[in-house]
Design an enzyme around this catalytic site. Sequence first.
Site, PDB file in Angstrom:
ATOM      1  N   ASN A 172      80.491  83.159  85.132  1.00 18.48           N
ATOM      2  CA  ASN A 172      81.553  83.216  84.116  1.00 18.48           C
ATOM      3  C   ASN A 172      82.508  82.016  84.143  1.00 18.48           C
ATOM      4  O   ASN A 172      83.059  81.650  83.114  1.00 18.48           O
ATOM      5  CB  ASN A 172      82.295  84.552  84.164  1.00 18.48           C
ATOM      6  CG  ASN A 172      82.952  84.830  85.478  1.00 18.48           C
ATOM      7  OD1 ASN A 172      82.679  84.165  86.476  1.00 18.48           O
ATOM      8  ND2 ASN A 172      83.819  85.818  85.512  1.00 18.48           N
ATOM      9  N   LYS A 195      75.027  77.724  95.776  1.00 22.98           N
ATOM     10  CA  LYS A 195      74.051  78.318  94.854  1.00 22.98           C
ATOM     11  C   LYS A 195      74.783  78.858  93.623  1.00 22.98           C
ATOM     12  O   LYS A 195      75.466  79.881  93.699  1.00 22.98           O
ATOM     13  CB  LYS A 195      73.290  79.458  95.529  1.00 22.98           C
ATOM     14  CG  LYS A 195      72.061  79.844  94.707  1.00 22.98           C
ATOM     15  CD  LYS A 195      71.694  81.300  94.794  1.00 22.98           C
ATOM     16  CE  LYS A 195      72.453  82.178  93.850  1.00 22.98           C
ATOM     17  NZ  LYS A 195      72.243  81.943  92.422  1.00 22.98           N
ATOM     18  N   PRO A 196      74.644  78.161  92.495  1.00 26.35           N
ATOM     19  CA  PRO A 196      75.277  78.682  91.272  1.00 26.35           C
ATOM     20  C   PRO A 196      74.453  79.826  90.683  1.00 26.35           C
ATOM     21  O   PRO A 196      73.318  80.058  91.096  1.00 26.35           O
ATOM     22  CB  PRO A 196      75.254  77.466  90.342  1.00 26.35           C
ATOM     23  CG  PRO A 196      74.077  76.656  90.784  1.00 26.35           C
ATOM     24  CD  PRO A 196      73.921  76.900  92.276  1.00 26.35           C
ATOM     25  N   ALA A 197      75.009  80.532  89.708  1.00 24.38           N
ATOM     26  CA  ALA A 197      74.290  81.636  89.047  1.00 24.38           C
ATOM     27  C   ALA A 197      73.132  81.082  88.218  1.00 24.38           C
ATOM     28  O   ALA A 197      73.205  79.966  87.692  1.00 24.38           O
ATOM     29  CB  ALA A 197      75.257  82.399  88.149  1.00 24.38           C
ATOM     30  N   GLY A 249      81.521  87.010  93.000  1.00 24.18           N
ATOM     31  CA  GLY A 249      80.589  87.749  92.155  1.00 24.18           C
ATOM     32  C   GLY A 249      80.942  89.218  92.157  1.00 24.18           C
ATOM     33  O   GLY A 249      82.090  89.597  92.418  1.00 24.18           O
ATOM     34  N   SER A 250      79.941  90.034  91.895  1.00 18.87           N
ATOM     35  CA  SER A 250      80.203  91.468  91.753  1.00 18.87           C
ATOM     36  C   SER A 250      80.432  92.134  93.110  1.00 18.87           C
ATOM     37  O   SER A 250      79.936  91.672  94.140  1.00 18.87           O
ATOM     38  CB  SER A 250      79.014  92.130  91.060  1.00 18.87           C
ATOM     39  OG  SER A 250      77.860  91.978  91.861  1.00 18.87           O
ATOM     40  N   GLU A 271      85.295  87.142  96.833  1.00 11.94           N
ATOM     41  CA  GLU A 271      86.068  87.264  95.579  1.00 11.94           C
ATOM     42  C   GLU A 271      85.232  88.127  94.660  1.00 11.94           C
ATOM     43  O   GLU A 271      84.248  87.657  94.092  1.00 11.94           O
ATOM     44  CB  GLU A 271      86.303  85.878  94.964  1.00 11.94           C
ATOM     45  CG  GLU A 271      87.195  84.967  95.782  1.00 11.94           C
ATOM     46  CD  GLU A 271      88.650  85.394  95.787  1.00 11.94           C
ATOM     47  OE1 GLU A 271      89.029  86.268  94.987  1.00 11.94           O
ATOM     48  OE2 GLU A 271      89.403  84.864  96.613  1.00 11.94           O
ATOM     49  N   CYS A 305      87.011  88.310  85.941  1.00  9.28           N
ATOM     50  CA  CYS A 305      87.381  89.333  86.935  1.00  9.28           C
ATOM     51  C   CYS A 305      88.842  89.722  86.760  1.00  9.28           C
ATOM     52  O   CYS A 305      89.246  90.814  87.137  1.00  9.28           O
ATOM     53  CB  CYS A 305      87.150  88.786  88.337  1.00  9.28           C
ATOM     54  SG  CYS A 305      87.966  87.194  88.584  1.00  9.28           S
ATOM     55  N   GLU A 402      84.184  97.476  85.044  1.00  7.69           N
ATOM     56  CA  GLU A 402      84.536  96.237  84.342  1.00  7.69           C
ATOM     57  C   GLU A 402      83.857  96.236  82.968  1.00  7.69           C
ATOM     58  O   GLU A 402      82.643  96.410  82.884  1.00  7.69           O
ATOM     59  CB  GLU A 402      84.006  95.038  85.119  1.00  7.69           C
ATOM     60  CG  GLU A 402      84.787  94.718  86.372  1.00  7.69           C
ATOM     61  CD  GLU A 402      84.251  93.448  87.057  1.00  7.69           C
ATOM     62  OE1 GLU A 402      83.074  93.455  87.423  1.00  7.69           O
ATOM     63  OE2 GLU A 402      85.023  92.508  87.217  1.00  7.69           O
ATOM     64  N   SER A 462      96.030  82.723  87.338  1.00 14.07           N
ATOM     65  CA  SER A 462      95.245  81.731  88.078  1.00 14.07           C
ATOM     66  C   SER A 462      95.978  80.394  88.151  1.00 14.07           C
ATOM     67  O   SER A 462      96.419  79.874  87.120  1.00 14.07           O
ATOM     68  CB  SER A 462      93.903  81.502  87.389  1.00 14.07           C
ATOM     69  OG  SER A 462      93.269  82.733  87.173  1.00 14.07           O
TER      70      SER A 462
HETATM   71  P1  NAP Z   1      76.630  88.795  90.573  1.00 15.40           P
HETATM   72  O1  NAP Z   1      75.499  89.424  89.879  1.00 15.40           O
HETATM   73  O2  NAP Z   1      77.184  89.460  91.769  1.00 15.40           O
HETATM   74  O3  NAP Z   1      76.142  87.321  90.931  1.00 15.40           O
HETATM   75  C1  NAP Z   1      77.006  86.391  91.554  1.00 15.40           C
HETATM   76  C2  NAP Z   1      76.174  85.370  92.297  1.00 15.40           C
HETATM   77  O4  NAP Z   1      75.480  86.037  93.351  1.00 15.40           O
HETATM   78  C3  NAP Z   1      75.102  84.689  91.449  1.00 15.40           C
HETATM   79  O5  NAP Z   1      74.961  83.363  91.877  1.00 15.40           O
HETATM   80  C4  NAP Z   1      73.865  85.500  91.783  1.00 15.40           C
HETATM   81  O6  NAP Z   1      72.660  84.803  91.617  1.00 15.40           O
HETATM   82  C5  NAP Z   1      74.100  85.748  93.265  1.00 15.40           C
HETATM   83  N1  NAP Z   1      73.352  86.885  93.791  1.00 15.40           N
HETATM   84  C6  NAP Z   1      72.955  88.006  93.155  1.00 15.40           C
HETATM   85  N2  NAP Z   1      72.294  88.821  94.009  1.00 15.40           N
HETATM   86  C7  NAP Z   1      72.279  88.180  95.213  1.00 15.40           C
HETATM   87  C8  NAP Z   1      71.745  88.503  96.492  1.00 15.40           C
HETATM   88  N3  NAP Z   1      71.106  89.633  96.726  1.00 15.40           N
HETATM   89  N4  NAP Z   1      71.912  87.622  97.501  1.00 15.40           N
HETATM   90  C9  NAP Z   1      72.557  86.464  97.297  1.00 15.40           C
HETATM   91  N5  NAP Z   1      73.085  86.102  96.104  1.00 15.40           N
HETATM   92  C10 NAP Z   1      72.958  86.960  95.074  1.00 15.40           C
HETATM   93  O7  NAP Z   1      77.862  88.559  89.600  1.00 15.40           O
HETATM   94  P2  NAP Z   1      77.859  87.858  88.184  1.00 15.40           P
HETATM   95  O8  NAP Z   1      77.333  88.812  87.189  1.00 15.40           O
HETATM   96  O9  NAP Z   1      77.262  86.492  88.257  1.00 15.40           O
HETATM   97  O10 NAP Z   1      79.423  87.610  87.971  1.00 15.40           O
HETATM   98  C11 NAP Z   1      80.262  88.578  87.470  1.00 15.40           C
HETATM   99  C12 NAP Z   1      81.012  89.282  88.588  1.00 15.40           C
HETATM  100  O11 NAP Z   1      81.742  88.325  89.342  1.00 15.40           O
HETATM  101  C13 NAP Z   1      82.033  90.252  88.061  1.00 15.40           C
HETATM  102  O12 NAP Z   1      82.009  91.424  88.836  1.00 15.40           O
HETATM  103  C14 NAP Z   1      83.344  89.513  88.252  1.00 15.40           C
HETATM  104  O13 NAP Z   1      84.459  90.347  88.342  1.00 15.40           O
HETATM  105  C15 NAP Z   1      83.083  88.765  89.502  1.00 15.40           C
HETATM  106  N6  NAP Z   1      83.986  87.606  89.621  1.00 15.40           N
HETATM  107  C16 NAP Z   1      84.975  87.654  90.545  1.00 15.40           C
HETATM  108  C17 NAP Z   1      85.874  86.597  90.651  1.00 15.40           C
HETATM  109  C18 NAP Z   1      86.988  86.624  91.659  1.00 15.40           C
HETATM  110  O14 NAP Z   1      87.542  85.572  91.906  1.00 15.40           O
HETATM  111  N7  NAP Z   1      87.326  87.758  92.241  1.00 15.40           N
HETATM  112  C19 NAP Z   1      85.741  85.482  89.817  1.00 15.40           C
HETATM  113  C20 NAP Z   1      84.714  85.476  88.881  1.00 15.40           C
HETATM  114  C21 NAP Z   1      83.833  86.546  88.795  1.00 15.40           C
HETATM  115  P3  NAP Z   1      71.780  85.032  90.287  1.00 15.40           P
HETATM  116  O15 NAP Z   1      72.575  84.519  89.187  1.00 15.40           O
HETATM  117  O16 NAP Z   1      70.557  84.227  90.515  1.00 15.40           O
HETATM  118  O17 NAP Z   1      71.529  86.508  90.195  1.00 15.40           O
END
Ligand code: NAP
Length: 498
Positions: A172, A195-197, A249-250, A271, A305, A402, A462
């Site tokens: 995001n 590692k980016p998304a 991430g999530s 985070e 987030c 969310e 932020s």
């Molecule tokens: P996500 O599905 O958790 O993915 C985040 C990152 O983790 C991606 O690079 C993803 O790779 C990787 N990942 C997924 N499964 C993994 C695993 N088993 N092992 C290692 N890495 C893994 O989250 P998202 O959908 O990209 O982002 C949205 C979430 O991020 C929301 O919940 C949001 O609230 C949260 N967020 C939090 C903050 C904060 O600062 N608190 C800021 C921004 C976003 P892939 O893309 O290859 O799956």
Amino acid sequence: MRVSTSADVKAARTDDEARVLQATPTGLLIGGRWTAAADDATFDVLDPSTGDLLAKVADASPQDGARALDAAVMTQKEFSATSPRERYDILMQAYGLLMERIDDLALLMTLEMGKPLAEARGEITYAAEFFRHFASEALQIDGGYQTAPAGGARFLVTKQPVGPCLLITPWNFPMAMGTRKIGPAIAAGCTSVIKPAHQTPLSMLALGGILQEAGVPDGVVNIVTCMRAGEVMEPMIRSGKARKLSFTGSTKVGKVLLEQCAERVLRTSMELGGNAPLIVFEDADLDEAIAGAMAAKMRNMGEACTAANRIYVQEKVADEFGRRMAEAMSGLKVGRGTEDGVDVGPLIDEAGRRKVVDLVADATSRGARVLTGGGTAAGPGFFYTPTVLMDVPAAARMTGEEIFGPVASITPFGTEDEVVAAANDTAYGLVSYVFTNDLRRALRVAEALESGMVGLNQGVVSNPAAPFGGIKESGLGREGGSNGIDEFLEVKYIGIAL
Ligand code: NAP
């Protein structure tokens, strides 16, 4: 409200878009060299406003991941010996290059992520500021020297880099979530693998090229793009070669990673997700509250987030607030982020849009009223119409999950105690927003809210110089501020006998 037509979109691969895509690396950055993945594997990066292919990017295997981590491990000793001033210079150089190339980087981000160009420019500036901020933090890593309370011995306290780090970022904020980790890692003297998304790797790859130009030594920042995140990252985490994992991430994935990190007791920064309440008291300045709610809700199309997920408005002003919010939301222009005047781009993919559709259907089936919007917008691409729902009940799924989309969920409330209890009734605790002109109430409620951050009469908190982070299931640790660099430093105490 105007929605892009497919004719708009088909006409839209401009010379600038083609040039920017052409200039972006698509390989893995390992040990200072751009390389293909094993077996030349690649995956597709799509434009969420059209579904069209933007680029094919290297799809790393677990072996590629291991090579990247080895490169970070090999360079760690030498990099930790660099002077703070050298690291300051690198970060300032990178800051300058990001700002110099803001137009191209913003365009690239809009193409892969969908956010409007103005927001993408805002994110590049925000991302660059992390480099400028942590450049100065590199010069201020402190320590201490003290006499033991019983006399005789002396305590020397110093700080050292944690060691090689694994950095994982979401789609995001494709650039800022990276610089918020890479900045303090470099400032502290840590090497890393990032590692980016998979949806948005291009911004990070472009940043990799910029970091090389800025003088980051080979192997200090390595970039691994892949489709099988778990398969590639888990062996790296379990190897024990990295000493820290910083993840954004999530919450769901964060919990899995925390378990993996436990095996080797890695330092972690997490985070994670949010479920921000935004509370409007009847004494608030309503103009300010509407502007704040729009910013807190609609930044990044609601895919943040920090997005206001639950808007609580005191009964006396709830109808007026709802009407004005609906007016503001229905005036937004939806379309491809590269078009002039667009306020709201597409959601990231069909799964993201499907979730919003389901959450809205669930809320309306439980009695929520649609004040505006309430459906998908014409495509191609993953558009959703800005929506305002009134009288969303506590039992609605969107009260606990969310939304990650342009949907304002409003619930009227009676008393301060009632709204604080409702706001805290969640597993998350990232950020809360409060709108009131009563100073005592503002401070009382800000202290009572269970979140790592509170916006008082403002919808965006932020700031690279402030400590960003959550409590409860929203995370561990802080990024930004002076706390941000401490996440990448170990404290060492040396006891001295005199
Ligand atoms: P996500 O599905 O958790 O993915 C985040 C990152 O983790 C991606 O690079 C993803 O790779 C990787 N990942 C997924 N499964 C993994 C695993 N088993 N092992 C290692 N890495 C893994 O989250 P998202 O959908 O990209 O982002 C949205 C979430 O991020 C929301 O919940 C949001 O609230 C949260 N967020 C939090 C903050 C904060 O600062 N608190 C800021 C921004 C976003 P892939 O893309 O290859 O799956």
